[in-house]
Every structure is written in C-alpha cells, then in structure tokens.
Motif scaffolding. Structure first.
Motif, mmCIF file in Angstrom:
data_model
loop_
_atom_site.group_PDB
_atom_site.id
_atom_site.type_symbol
_atom_site.label_atom_id
_atom_site.label_comp_id
_atom_site.label_asym_id
_atom_site.label_seq_id
_atom_site.Cartn_x
_atom_site.Cartn_y
_atom_site.Cartn_z
ATOM 1 N N TYR A 87 0.848 -1.187 0.000
ATOM 2 C CA TYR A 87 0.000 0.000 0.000
ATOM 3 C C TYR A 87 0.891 1.247 0.000
ATOM 4 C CZ TYR A 87 -3.841 -3.115 1.262
ATOM 5 O OH TYR A 87 -4.781 -4.117 1.261
ATOM 6 N N ASN B 211 -0.931 1.081 -5.565
ATOM 7 C CA ASN B 211 -0.697 -0.132 -4.796
ATOM 8 C C ASN B 211 -0.501 -1.329 -5.721
ATOM 9 O OD1 ASN B 211 -1.297 1.540 -2.588
ATOM 10 N ND2 ASN B 211 -3.463 1.001 -2.686
ATOM 11 N N SER C 21 -4.818 4.011 -4.866
ATOM 12 C CA SER C 21 -4.769 3.934 -3.408
ATOM 13 C C SER C 21 -6.140 3.886 -2.757
ATOM 14 C CB SER C 21 -3.997 5.143 -2.852
ATOM 15 O OG SER C 21 -4.611 6.350 -3.281
#
Length: 375
Positions: free
Chosen positions: A256, A262, A286
C-alpha cells in the motif's frame, strides 16, 4: 462400504444439518456422519473437492461491530446474473471470552484468539477457541505464559491435523496447540521483537508472517513443524503498509502506497522446475478496497465499509453489493462436517443451542441485497 454412507459423503454439508428444526431428520444424519466409514470418505472428498469445484460459489464470514459484535455468513456466486452476493445469515457464535479476534478458518473450523492479559504481575496470553458452526462442536485451548506476537491456524493434509501456533514475545519460541494443550516447537531466528501482533496466513501447507526487520517472510510448515524464510517481492517504490493474504490459493503480498499506487504480488509455482517465484498480478490506485479472494475466472473480490466489490480487471469495471452493515473483517469460509471429536479432540464440547441466531438477513434488507455496477 455401506452404500448409504458412500452416497452421503458426496452431499453438500447444508443437507446434513437440521439446526434443531426437524429433530428426527437431524438425528438420523448425525448418526450417519459419525459412522467411521462416512467420515473418512468425507475427509477424502473434502480434500480433493476444492480443485474440482466449478460451481463458482465461494463462502465468507464477516464481522461487524455495529451495535455490538455480530458474525455473518455470505456467499458469492460468479455464475449468477441476478445476485452476486447472497444468503447473508447471522451466525450464532459466542467465544467464551470478551476481547478476541478471528485467526482464520480452515475446512469449516474457525479459530478465535483472546488477547493477552496481566495476571498477578505476570503477563499471560488468553485461551484460543476452535469451533465448527455446523456440527456445533468446539474446543478451548488453555492460556499460555508470556505475551505472544504471532499466531496462526492451519491444516496439514499430510498428517490430517489442525494446529494453532503462537510465538511468545518473551521466548520468541513457537508453541503448537491442540485440545491437549501447548508444546514448544523450536526456535525462531532473526525475529524482531518490536513487531506488531500478527495473524499468520496459511498457504501451501505453511503459516506465513511478515518479518519486515529482515525484509523476509517467515514460513512455518505444519507437517514437519520447521521454519524457513522467503524473500519479499521487490517493493520498488517505498510503501507505508504491507499485508499478507491468500488469493486463489496463492500466497499474496499487497503493498500500500499513498500516491504512487498499490500492488498485489502472487507466489506461484513453476510447473517445470517446481520452484516458487513472485509475480506482480495487479496494480491499482490507493482508494481500492481490502482484497478478499480471487475467483477462478479472475475476478478480484474486495470489501470496504459496508460493501463487497467484484472487480473485472480486464474490463476495468466493478460490481458493488451493499450489506448495510459495517464490515470490520472478512475471511473465506466454507461450511463442512469436519468433527473435532472424530479428529481425536477429547475435550470437545457442544454448543448449547442448535438454532441459527436469526433467519436470513435478506428479510431485514427488504428481501435482497442492494447492488450496483460501476465502471
């Protein structure tokens, strides 16, 4: 083998549980499922069914802290055009301690873990609780001395054993638990004592934890009770959080990041060399939700707040289902007839009530779950 027993072993577990509503039916099936021949046939079928299952159905349990903690079961059917998620039902499960967390689910058995507590100026870790909501059987593992950092729950098909594993802060030694108590299983090297508490992820016959201090994954094989280390996939851009999981039977790592997006990596086995290696499976922004499961058709299931999501990554679209309950945690789960008593747990007890805590929650939601599609 008795023909009736042989046929019965192939039926879905829901056919075998009367939940107290039809006692004659329930008692008849209870006698059948306790037949040794049935149970061995059933275990063999259960261990081989996952690879052959093409029904498109997956089960999950989720935990909601709205107006007190409640546990629900829900099913996903990727072949259904009407309802992607359905059958949401409240589960009547009450672990015998107040401050607990769910460690995991294996073949229908769910493991709950109580948090540590101070006793007479000496820290103890509380008991663990393993149960099967279908058979209503449960077993309680006793307290352990020391405050443990890592815990996990898994199943060894090689030994047909379910094991709860704890690693204590004081000794950094793993303890393996069964109904008979805990025993020490060796030493862990290069473990950082400053780690936050983690629940292990079970995949490929082993429990896995992230050891960020060494930038590795610690694996504990349940059959041999031996440790090994795996490298983390290349992170590239710095990340603020990392999470282990299991997606489509593959060990997964999710990185993350705040701004740069991500990533989800999967650990896959090379068919030619039998070696395992990491491959980047997905990249996403994200704002994406918590990964939950990867279906056989390649749909990525996630959850966030009060919604479940099904992502078609090729089409860049998603289906969204609202359950009108805040989802604090969700894990894969399937209903089975795995019996703690027939596994040899001498201290197995039976939950007092055989009734479901409530009828289908769909009635509370106007007969169906709310759904919408996004692109």
């Amino acid at each position: 083998m008795n023909r009736r027993v042989e046929i019965s072993a192939k039926q879905p577990s829901e056919c075998h549980c009367g939940y107290g509503q039809r006692w004659g039916f329930y008692i008849q099936w209870r006698d059948i499922i306790r037949h040794p021949s049935f149970y061995q046939e059933y275990l063999d079928h259960l261990n081989s069914a996952a690879d052959d299952d093409d029904s498109g159905k997956l089960g999950f349990i989720f935990f909601s802290y709205d107006q007190g903690l409640k546990i629900y079961y829900i099913e996903h059917d990727e072949n259904s055009r009407e309802t992607l998620f359905s059958g949401i039902t409240r589960m009547n499960l009450n672990p015998p301690f107040n401050d607990w967390s769910c460690v995991g689910s294996q073949n229908g058995l769910i493991c709950f873990d109580s948090r540590y507590m101070g006793v007479s100026n000496k820290h103890h870790s509380g008991p663990a609780y393993v149960c099967n909501p279908v058979t209503r059987e449960y077993v309680v593992l006793p307290d352990t001395e020391g405050v443990y950092l890592w815990t996990g729950f898994g199943y060894s098909s090689e030994t047909n054993e379910y094991k709860v594993v704890r690693s204590c802060f004081d000794s950094i030694d793993p303890n393996v638990g069964s109904g008979g108590g805990w025993r020490n299983a060796g030493k862990i090297k290069n473990m950082n004592r400053k780690h936050d508490r983690q629940h292990g992820v079970f995949a490929n016959g082993a429990l896995h934890w992230v050891n960020e201090h060494e930038q590795t994954i610690l694996a504990f094989r349940l059959a041999e009770e031996k440790f090994s280390e795996l490298p983390l996939p290349p992170a590239g851009v710095p990340y603020f959080s990392i999470e282990l999981g299991v997606l489509g039977d593959f060990l997964s790592v999710t990185y993350y990041r705040e701004d740069s997006g991500n990533e989800i990596w999967l650990l896959k086995k090379n068919k030619d060399t039998c070696d395992f290696s990491w491959s980047k499976a997905f990249s996403f922004d994200s704002n994406m939700q918590q990964p939950l499961e990867l279906t056989k058709s390649g749909m990525l299931l996630c959850y966030k707040n009060t919604k479940f999501y099904s992502y078609d990554l090729k089409a860049s679209s998603a289906k969204v289902v609202s359950v009108d309950k805040f989802i604090n945690q969700a894990i894969p789960h399937k209903n089975t007839l795995v019996s703690l008593r027939l596994l040899g747990e001498k201290d197995t007890k039976t939950m007092e009530s055989c009734e479901r805590a409530s009828s289908s929650e769909e009635a509370e939601n106007g007969g169906k779950l709310k759904k919408r599609r996004t692109t």
